[in-house]
Design an enzyme around this catalytic site. Structure first.
Site, PDB file in Angstrom:
ATOM      1  N   THR A 108     -20.017  12.198  48.801  1.00 19.27           N
ATOM      2  CA  THR A 108     -19.250  10.989  49.088  1.00 19.27           C
ATOM      3  C   THR A 108     -17.836  11.336  49.540  1.00 19.27           C
ATOM      4  OG1 THR A 108     -20.511   9.528  47.633  1.00 19.27           O
ATOM      5  CG2 THR A 108     -18.221   8.940  48.028  1.00 19.27           C
TER       6      THR A 108
ATOM      7  N   ASN B 222     -32.202   8.691  53.515  1.00 20.55           N
ATOM      8  CA  ASN B 222     -32.529   8.930  52.110  1.00 20.55           C
ATOM      9  C   ASN B 222     -33.627   8.011  51.588  1.00 20.55           C
ATOM     10  OD1 ASN B 222     -30.099   7.230  52.628  1.00 20.55           O
ATOM     11  ND2 ASN B 222     -30.374   6.675  50.493  1.00 20.55           N
TER      12      ASN B 222
ATOM     13  N   ALA C 124     -24.413  19.421  46.869  1.00 19.62           N
ATOM     14  CA  ALA C 124     -25.098  20.473  46.114  1.00 19.62           C
ATOM     15  C   ALA C 124     -26.313  19.954  45.352  1.00 19.62           C
ATOM     16  CB  ALA C 124     -24.116  21.132  45.141  1.00 19.62           C
TER      17      ALA C 124
ATOM     18  N   CYS D  86     -29.094  -0.644  44.116  1.00 23.63           N
ATOM     19  CA  CYS D  86     -28.829  -1.130  42.773  1.00 23.63           C
ATOM     20  C   CYS D  86     -27.404  -0.779  42.394  1.00 23.63           C
ATOM     21  CB  CYS D  86     -29.803  -0.518  41.777  1.00 23.63           C
ATOM     22  SG  CYS D  86     -29.582  -1.139  40.092  1.00 23.63           S
TER      23      CYS D  86
END
Length: 379
Positions: free
Chosen positions: A72, A150, A199, A324
């Site tokens: 992010t 994703n 990672a 969510c």
């Protein structure tokens, strides 16, 4: 009690043994990597080894790898006005594909009125004609298109996007977080100007990411200012153990990439064939190239949150294709962008596989789905 089956690898992966060992060794070091004494130099060595490993893995120079706290943060750092190549002007606006991760859709440091959305087709692949039109209409743009989605696993035609963007005088950022370790990714071969990684999606620890920039890119302004770490591009004492674990995970992931991808694709196909046996089942983006490990599906009458709980009670971890936040489930913005009705988008369930997924895991998932389908689907 039967062992649980983990089929939510796109959310996060188990920590690889190699990463764990690297982190344990790093935790024993006392030095600050910015210190010039022996202890500091030893800490610095671990960071630079990891930097070199990631650079080799994605075809970059080590000096162009910037470690961050997460994917992010890496995305936020990348999305910056003023970026430029030596032969072109600075980017002044941002164009995002409509199926990007939330951290990209947030727009980084671009003002809201400087951000535009690139629509995608029903398959989830970016509309290239619309991209061309947007690029013609305005100042030089930074375009952000993810390598692999994703939710659906759909792969974007990154190299073709890069050609279109560069011909228009723009720059390309690629969120490659889901791609690393699952498919080959090489920043120059793809034509990306910036690429971001995380990672914990490749068997490393949570809380470490990286931004990789192409040689010759300038104008990158740090989000965090202070001590001048990461060649003045990201201040703050480095997370030595996390970075060491990242490097170790990348190294083993690239060594086994072909073998793992083949195994995952075989199991993914068997899983999908079993799901298709359900009346009316839809597998999203199955007509385009996808990650070898990802299945996003729905069926008439299916409620994703109920299905996820049902799988969990059967000992299987899966996820919803819906977003969510704070306990509130919203329709997937990815499926909405692909043109699906909100009722369909709210019924999407994602199963994602990894390097240690076994045939019996697929058997158990299909067994659970047959049981749940009889209960949850409308007659």
């Amino acid at each position: 009690m039967r062992n649980r089956v983990y089929l939510d690898w796109n959310a996060t992966t188990p920590l690889r043994a190699e990463a764990r060992r690297a982190m344990l060794a790093a935790w024993d070091l006392v030095g600050n990597p910015s210190s010039v004494h022996a202890e500091g130099r030893e800490a610095r060595r671990l960071i630079e080894e990891a930097r070199a490993t990631l650079a080799v893995a994605v075809g970059a120079l080590p000096r162009n790898v910037v470690f961050t706290s997460a994917g992010t943060e890496a995305n936020a750092l990348a999305l910056s006005p003023g970026l430029r190549r030596s032969s072109g002007g600075p980017v002044e606006r941002l164009l995002l594909s409509a199926v990007e991760h939330a951290s990209v859709l947030a727009g980084g440091r671009f003002a809201a009125d400087k951000i535009g959305l690139i629509p995608v087709m029903r398959s989830g692949v970016v509309d290239l004609d619309h991209l061309r039109s947007l690029l013609r209409d305005g100042a030089p743009a930074l375009v952000s298109v993810m390598a692999a989605n994703n939710e659906t696993g759909a792969l974007q035609p990154v190299a073709e996007v890069a050609r279109i963007v560069h011909e228009a005088g723009g720059l390309l950022h690629v969120d490659a977080i889901q791609a690393l370790g699952k498919i080959p990714f090489e920043i120059n071969g793809m034509g990306a100007d910036l690429a971001t990684f995380s990672a914990h999606k490749v068997g490393g620890p949570k809380g470490v990411g990286a931004l990789v920039v192409a040689e010759g890119l300038t104008g990158l302004e740090p989000l965090l200012r202070g001590g001048g770490q990461e060649l003045n591009r990201r201040a703050g004492t480095e997370n030595i153990a996390g970075i060491a674990g990242f490097g170790a995970a990348v190294k083993v992931a690239l060594q086994t990439l072909s073998e793992d991808a083949e195994q995952m694709a075989t199991l993914r196909n068997r899983l999908e064939n079993g799901i298709r046996g359900s009346a009316g089942a839809t597998i999203f983006s199955d007509e385009v190239k996808r990650l070898p490990n990802t299945v996003l599906f729905t069926a008439p009458g299916l409620k994703a949150e109920t299905a996820v709980i049902g799988f969990d009670l059967e000992g299987i971890a899966v996820s919803s294709g819906s977003a969510c936040s704070s306990g509130k489930v919203q329709p997937s913005h990815v499926l909405s962008a692909m043109g699906y009705d909100p009722a369909v988008a709210q019924g999407a369930v994602r199963l994602s596989l990894g390097w240690s997924t076994e045939p019996d895991d697929i058997n158990r998932a299909l067994e659970a789905w047959r049981k749940l389908g009889n209960t949850l689907l409308k007659s």
